[in-house]
Design a protein around this motif. Sequence first.
Motif, short mmCIF file in Angstrom:
data_model
loop_
_atom_site.label_atom_id
_atom_site.label_comp_id
_atom_site.label_asym_id
_atom_site.label_seq_id
_atom_site.Cartn_x
_atom_site.Cartn_y
_atom_site.Cartn_z
N ALA A 104 42.55 36.74 50.03
CA ALA A 104 43.67 37.67 50.22
C ALA A 104 44.49 37.81 48.95
O ALA A 104 44.92 38.93 48.62
CB ALA A 104 44.55 37.19 51.37
N VAL A 105 44.73 36.72 48.25
CA VAL A 105 45.49 36.79 46.99
C VAL A 105 44.76 37.70 46.01
O VAL A 105 45.35 38.59 45.39
CB VAL A 105 45.71 35.39 46.37
N ARG A 106 43.46 37.51 45.88
CA ARG A 106 42.66 38.33 44.96
C ARG A 106 42.76 39.81 45.36
O ARG A 106 42.99 40.69 44.52
CB ARG A 106 41.21 37.85 45.00
N GLN A 107 42.60 40.08 46.63
CA GLN A 107 42.69 41.45 47.14
C GLN A 107 44.07 42.05 46.87
O GLN A 107 44.19 43.17 46.38
CB GLN A 107 42.41 41.45 48.64
N ILE A 112 47.91 45.65 44.04
CA ILE A 112 49.18 45.78 43.31
C ILE A 112 48.94 46.33 41.90
O ILE A 112 49.71 47.14 41.39
CB ILE A 112 49.94 44.44 43.26
N ASN A 113 47.84 45.89 41.30
CA ASN A 113 47.52 46.35 39.95
C ASN A 113 46.92 47.74 39.93
O ASN A 113 46.55 48.25 38.87
CB ASN A 113 46.59 45.34 39.25
N GLY A 114 46.81 48.38 41.10
CA GLY A 114 46.36 49.77 41.16
C GLY A 114 44.87 49.96 41.25
O GLY A 114 44.38 51.06 41.00
N ASP A 115 44.15 48.94 41.62
CA ASP A 115 42.69 49.03 41.73
C ASP A 115 42.33 49.64 43.08
O ASP A 115 42.20 48.95 44.07
CB ASP A 115 42.06 47.65 41.57
#
Length: 132
Positions: A104-107, A112-115
């Motif tokens: 979840a953190v990775r996702q 958040i970084n716009g990916d």
Amino acid sequence: MIKQELSLAVAKVLIAAAWVDGIVQEEEERFLRDFIIRMPGIDESTWEELAPMLERPIYEAERIRMLRDMRLLIADQKDRRFAIQAINQLFISDGEIAPEEEEAVRQMVSIINGDESAVYQEMLKMIQRLAS
């Protein structure tokens, strides 16, 4: 300075993120309350409005929608850092990080970084889980 609207969106995302492993641990709930009421523009009455979100699970699709909405409020690197640090602090608040929390953190950081591809990949995974 972090705007109240972003603080509120981050607070909602944090509460949604606390449900990733299916339960909000007591340490996570304590962290949420203590952390959220110290965020810019958030006070005790705002917390009282948010607290009912701890009473029912928030599932992945809703969490992703909240993340996407929050991302639209991120104006600069300072806002982005604020959101990511808040998420990281939540996941370490109970003293252990479960595998689903790591994922979840990775996702969440990707979104958040716009990916946008991260959003579509997560949606595809959800559809595949529902279909099986």
